[in-house]
Design an enzyme around this catalytic site. Structure first.
Site, short mmCIF file in Angstrom:
data_model
loop_
_atom_site.label_atom_id
_atom_site.label_comp_id
_atom_site.label_asym_id
_atom_site.label_seq_id
_atom_site.Cartn_x
_atom_site.Cartn_y
_atom_site.Cartn_z
NE ARG A 236 0.77 1.68 -0.30
CZ ARG A 236 0.96 2.48 -1.33
NH1 ARG A 236 0.25 3.60 -1.43
NH2 ARG A 236 1.82 2.17 -2.28
CD GLU A 265 -7.19 1.67 -1.83
OE1 GLU A 265 -6.70 1.39 -2.95
OE2 GLU A 265 -6.73 2.56 -1.10
CG HIS A 287 -5.21 4.52 -4.19
ND1 HIS A 287 -4.85 3.39 -3.50
CD2 HIS A 287 -4.03 5.15 -4.45
CE1 HIS A 287 -3.55 3.32 -3.35
NE2 HIS A 287 -3.02 4.39 -3.92
#
Length: 324
Positions: A236, A265, A287
């Site tokens: 994370r 993000e 990601h």
């Protein structure tokens, strides 16, 4: 036919699975925009009781829009983007999909380790720019790697690195007496972060985000790593103080770093003067650790089954609820 809303991002990743489940069941899975205001309005207007969420954070209206007994199912394992306190206070169930993405995330971590070892991102960029700049890499066999977080993904990764690539694996976590098997490939285990960082050639984090772990990878953390080591975050974004990582990479204390997750993000520099994208010794991916065809299909199947199970059989029938 019962309508279940699905984050349009998640729906695109596994359209065929959601279409099949709609055809096979009494539930109809429909993609929706992720912004909370329009989502909450649509839930109220269509009397929807279930929503499958991606990583977009929800802070308020969603929890008031779903009726008591409604479900928020994460398309994935992490659920820090869902406010469990608000969900529970409004009588909602929150579920996730443990186990489905373990191999995908572990494999992506392997690719990032290998890319840093051989500077693949640098080699590709310069060669594609018509420059011939071969750089010397390192072999990972015999190197020491510390994995922070020894859950399912951590053990899957350690097995790949130990048995498949000949690395010496140290596992770090808060468990006092964990049970590992030879298949897990963990050579050494510690609950001391200082011990875990001291002599590692690579440090990779798979920790959850808690009050105790937020920005755990900060300047003090990086100073405890040996000069020339490499850092990878596969968990994370909030685990890493990105400004401190920038400083550590720029001054050369660490050889390189790889990040698949970020504080914001899509990625946005926390300080415009410390944009990680400007550094030559960092590998950035958007990601994608769990974003494989196999993993997406599995997450869609499990998230949908969580919703259907809770709404038809009750919460006691679903083992994946995270806010009991």
């Amino acid at each position: 036919m019962k309508t279940v809303f699905v984050s349009e991002i998640s729906y695109r990743k596994a359209r065929s699975t959601f279409e099949r489940l709609s055809a096979e069941s009494d539930f109809h899975f429909i993609p929706v925009a992720e912004d909370e205001a329009s989502l909450a309005l649509a839930i109220r207007e269509q009397h929807v009781r279930g929503f499958i969420a991606d990583i977009h954070p929800y802070t308020g209206e969603l929890y008031q829009s779903l009726p008591q007994g409604g479900v928020i199912a994460r398309f994935g394992v992490g659920h820090d983007s869902i406010d469990k306190y608000q969900a529970t206070a409004n009588g909602l169930w929150v579920a996730n999909t443990p186990g489905v993405l373990d191999n995908a995330v572990a494999e992506h971590a392997v690719w990032m380790i290998g890319s840093l070892a051989r500077q693949i991102h640098h080699a590709h960029g310069t060669t594609a720019a018509n420059e011939w700049k071969p750089v010397t890499g390192i072999e990972v066999r015999g190197r020491k790697i510390t994995i922070l977080g020894c859950g399912r993904i951590g053990r899957s990764l350690s097995a790949k690195l130990h048995h498949g690539m000949g690395m010496h694996v140290t596992g770090y976590d808060i468990m006092k007496d964990p049970t590992f098997t030879a298949e897990d490939g963990i050579d050494h285990y510690t609950t001391s972060l200082d011990d875990a960082l001291a002599d590692a050639d690579f440090v990779l984090t798979l920790l959850p985000v808690l009050e105790s772990t937020k920005h755990i990878a900060n300047s003090t953390f990086f100073e405890k790593m040996k000069p020339g080591a490499r850092f990878i975050n596969s968990a994370r974004g909030a685990l890493v103080c990105e400004n401190d990582l920038y400083d550590t990479l720029q001054c050369g204390h660490l050889a390189a770093a790889a990040l698949d997750v970020f504080e914001a993000e899509p990625y946005r520099a926390q300080d415009p003067a410390k944009d990680l994208r400007s550094l030559p010794n960092i590998l950035l991916t958007p990601h994608i650790g769990s974003n494989t065809e196999e993993s997406n299909a599995g997450m869609a199947e499990h998230a949908a089954r969580n919703v259907m199970q809770i709404l038809t059989e009750g919460p006691e029938a679903c083992p994946n609820i995270v806010n009991r």
